[in-house]
Motif scaffolding. Structure first.
Motif, PDB file in Angstrom:
ATOM      1  N   PRO A 365       0.815  -1.223   0.000  1.00 20.91           N
ATOM      2  CA  PRO A 365       0.000   0.000   0.000  1.00 20.91           C
ATOM      3  C   PRO A 365       0.846   1.270   0.000  1.00 20.91           C
ATOM      4  CG  PRO A 365      -0.849  -1.594   1.588  1.00 20.91           C
ATOM      5  CD  PRO A 365       0.460  -2.125   1.109  1.00 20.91           C
ATOM      6  N   SER A 366       2.078   1.187   0.527  1.00 21.52           N
ATOM      7  CA  SER A 366       2.942   2.369   0.573  1.00 21.52           C
ATOM      8  C   SER A 366       3.362   2.839  -0.814  1.00 21.52           C
ATOM      9  CB  SER A 366       4.192   2.077   1.412  1.00 21.52           C
ATOM     10  OG  SER A 366       4.913   0.987   0.869  1.00 21.52           O
ATOM     11  N   ARG A 367       3.175   1.972  -1.826  1.00 23.07           N
ATOM     12  CA  ARG A 367       3.523   2.360  -3.197  1.00 23.07           C
ATOM     13  C   ARG A 367       2.380   3.106  -3.883  1.00 23.07           C
ATOM     14  NH1 ARG A 367       7.867  -0.022  -6.032  1.00 23.07           N
ATOM     15  NH2 ARG A 367       9.421  -0.706  -4.524  1.00 23.07           N
ATOM     16  N   VAL A 368       1.221   3.224  -3.223  1.00 22.51           N
ATOM     17  CA  VAL A 368       0.032   3.783  -3.865  1.00 22.51           C
ATOM     18  C   VAL A 368      -0.510   4.938  -3.030  1.00 22.51           C
ATOM     19  CG1 VAL A 368      -2.255   3.289  -4.808  1.00 22.51           C
ATOM     20  CG2 VAL A 368      -0.522   1.496  -4.767  1.00 22.51           C
ATOM     21  N   ALA A 369      -0.720   6.085  -3.672  1.00 19.52           N
ATOM     22  CA  ALA A 369      -1.370   7.235  -3.034  1.00 19.52           C
ATOM     23  C   ALA A 369      -2.792   7.343  -3.570  1.00 19.52           C
ATOM     24  CB  ALA A 369      -0.595   8.514  -3.305  1.00 19.52           C
ATOM     25  N   LEU A 370      -3.747   7.544  -2.686  1.00 16.03           N
ATOM     26  CA  LEU A 370      -5.151   7.618  -3.072  1.00 16.03           C
ATOM     27  C   LEU A 370      -5.579   9.059  -3.288  1.00 16.03           C
ATOM     28  CD1 LEU A 370      -6.724   4.977  -0.654  1.00 16.03           C
ATOM     29  CD2 LEU A 370      -6.433   4.774  -3.120  1.00 16.03           C
ATOM     30  N   GLY A 371      -6.362   9.269  -4.331  1.00 16.62           N
ATOM     31  CA  GLY A 371      -6.894  10.588  -4.623  1.00 16.62           C
ATOM     32  C   GLY A 371      -8.355  10.497  -5.014  1.00 16.62           C
ATOM     33  N   ALA A 372      -9.036  11.634  -5.058  1.00 13.11           N
ATOM     34  CA  ALA A 372     -10.454  11.687  -5.437  1.00 13.11           C
ATOM     35  C   ALA A 372     -10.679  12.905  -6.300  1.00 13.11           C
ATOM     36  CB  ALA A 372     -11.337  11.723  -4.201  1.00 13.11           C
ATOM     37  N   SER A 373     -11.554  12.770  -7.292  1.00 11.81           N
ATOM     38  CA  SER A 373     -11.834  13.872  -8.196  1.00 11.81           C
ATOM     39  C   SER A 373     -13.199  13.664  -8.835  1.00 11.81           C
ATOM     40  CB  SER A 373     -10.746  13.964  -9.274  1.00 11.81           C
ATOM     41  OG  SER A 373     -10.947  15.086 -10.096  1.00 11.81           O
ATOM     42  N   THR A 374     -13.664  14.698  -9.557  1.00 16.78           N
ATOM     43  CA  THR A 374     -14.888  14.591 -10.351  1.00 16.78           C
ATOM     44  C   THR A 374     -14.540  14.874 -11.805  1.00 16.78           C
ATOM     45  OG1 THR A 374     -15.427  16.915  -9.940  1.00 16.78           O
ATOM     46  CG2 THR A 374     -16.365  15.263  -8.436  1.00 16.78           C
ATOM     47  N   SER A 375     -15.384  14.401 -12.705  1.00 20.70           N
ATOM     48  CA  SER A 375     -15.129  14.580 -14.126  1.00 20.70           C
ATOM     49  C   SER A 375     -16.406  14.997 -14.838  1.00 20.70           C
ATOM     50  CB  SER A 375     -14.597  13.277 -14.731  1.00 20.70           C
ATOM     51  OG  SER A 375     -14.551  13.361 -16.142  1.00 20.70           O
ATOM     52  N   PRO A 376     -16.337  16.026 -15.681  1.00 24.04           N
ATOM     53  CA  PRO A 376     -17.534  16.452 -16.419  1.00 24.04           C
ATOM     54  C   PRO A 376     -17.900  15.498 -17.550  1.00 24.04           C
ATOM     55  CG  PRO A 376     -15.641  17.771 -17.056  1.00 24.04           C
ATOM     56  CD  PRO A 376     -15.192  16.909 -15.926  1.00 24.04           C
ATOM     57  N   THR A 377     -16.962  14.627 -17.935  1.00 20.94           N
ATOM     58  CA  THR A 377     -17.221  13.715 -19.056  1.00 20.94           C
ATOM     59  C   THR A 377     -17.604  12.310 -18.594  1.00 20.94           C
ATOM     60  OG1 THR A 377     -14.873  13.135 -19.176  1.00 20.94           O
ATOM     61  CG2 THR A 377     -15.621  14.990 -20.529  1.00 20.94           C
TER      62      THR A 377
END
Length: 388
Positions: A365-377
């Motif tokens: 898990p230390s090799r992966v950073a989690l992110g969140a976003s939205t997309s208009p498409t």
């Protein structure tokens, strides 16, 4: 070429990798819509699965054990001279005889352990090969026969670990004998300086010194070879335990992945710690210039993305063993406020599931950073995997 995993809801960006460089610009963009070359994509998926099988078989080869049989040479006997030095020679000859007997005992134990390790390894590899062969042609998720075979492979690997533990114990015994032989050699050499010896005493001392020297060399070779056996087998078992984690994920999904991703990585201090209870998501802006390695589109109840995910990450790690990744949960933007809030929650849970899959495949898990976003498409929840 671009692979489109339409049935699985996964769009996989192929890697255009040169022999001397690897950049994000080398990643081709994902394609959407119907692709007339879908049969080609299917055949390439099969080829990727076969490559994973070959990789597993290649990595399954156990390191070679030493083959030397450490049989000591016999001791040369001599006539008693009746002098003080002559009596010491007789005593030291008896001590050398006891030392040689210890070597014979340890050599017999080593040969037996090697034979047992080979037997246990053959059983282990046979079980793993049977599981991989069944997964290669496809089977049901959590097939109870494969689960039973997997449990047997765990027991087989535990037997190999036990063999290594006994070899390690043997190393300690040989080290003690080595210390005794070094002390004995010093004693023989110091005896040359004692007074009251006749020529025959020194002749027998010279022969004894040569035989003790030969014994010291034999013990050092024995100690070195056993130590190397233990080191190689210990590293091998650690790698196989990681491979079994990936194999467990394959049995659970009913399809073959390959060797653990951890075997393709460089171990490094990344400075990143993971939250074992709940992953932390950081707000991430989607850049049109940053192209994802994989896009998983959750537009149906069951999305079979695991094989595409494994294949892509393993290819990246083959070329960049210290690679780090960003996993971004993407939710549609053009929906109502209530649906948007629900979509964000669901997409984060889906990203957490993808992270769990990567962990099962051997990626820390230390090799992966989690992110969140939205997309208009975006029209459905998506999870994007990027190379950092």
């Amino acid at each position: 070429m671009v692979l489109k995993w339409s049935k699985a809801g996964v769009v996989l960006s192929a890697l255009a990798l040169s022999a001397c460089s690897f950049t994000e610009e080398a990643l081709w963009p994902s394609l959407t819509g119907e692709d007339p070359a879908e049969n080609t994509a299917t055949s390439e998926q099969t080829a990727a699965q076969q490559a994973a099988v070959n990789s597993t078989i290649a990595s399954a080869g156990q390191p070679v054990l030493g083959t030397t049989n450490f049989e000591p040479a016999p001791i040369t006997q001599g006539e008693a001279t009746g002098t003080f030095v002559g009596k010491k020679v007789v005593t030291m000859r008896g001590e050398l005889s006891q030392l040689i007997e210890q070597i014979r005992i340890h050599n017999t134990e080593l040969q037996n352990l090697r034979a047992k390790t080979i037997q246990d390894s053959q059983r282990y590899h046979g079980t793993v090969a049977a599981i991989n062969a069944r997964l290669q042609v496809g089977t049901t998720p959590g097939n109870p026969i494969l689960v039973q075979q997997f449990n047997s492979s765990l027991s087989d690997l535990d037997r190999i670990s036990s063999d290594i533990a006994q070899m390690s114990s043997l190393t300690q015994k040989v080290a003690e004998v080595s210390a005794m032989s070094a002390y004995m050699l010093e004693s023989v050499q110091s005896t040359f300086g004692l007074s009251g010896a006749v020529d025959e005493d020194h002749r027998q001392l010279a022969i004894l010194q040569d035989e003790v020297n030969q014994t010291v060399v034999l013990i050092e070779r024995l100690l070195k070879e056993v130590t190397e056996d233990v080191r190689r087998q210990t590293n091998y078992v650690a790698a196989e335990r990681a491979n079994l984690n990936a194999l467990a994920a394959g049995v659970k999904a009913g399809e073959i992945y390959g060797a653990s991703l951890s075997n393709r990585m460089v171990v490094a201090n990344t400075g990143i710690t993971s939250n074992a209870t709940r992953p932390s998501f950081q707000r991430t802006a989607l850049s049109p210039n940053r192209r994802p390695l994989v896009v998983i589109r959750f537009d149906r109840n069951k999305v079979n993305y695991q094989q595409a995910l494994y294949t892509t990450v393993s290819q990246v790690l083959d070329r960049r063993p210290n690679a780090m990744f960003d996993l971004v949960a993407v939710s549609p933007e053009r929906v109502s406020t209530g649906q948007q809030s629900l979509g964000k929650t669901q997409s984060r849970r889906q990203a957490e599931q993808v992270l769990r899959n990567l962990t099962e495949m051997g990626l820390p898990p230390s090799r992966v950073a989690l992110g969140a976003s939205t997309s208009p498409t975006a029209t459905a929840n998506e999870v994007h995997l990027y190379l950092r």
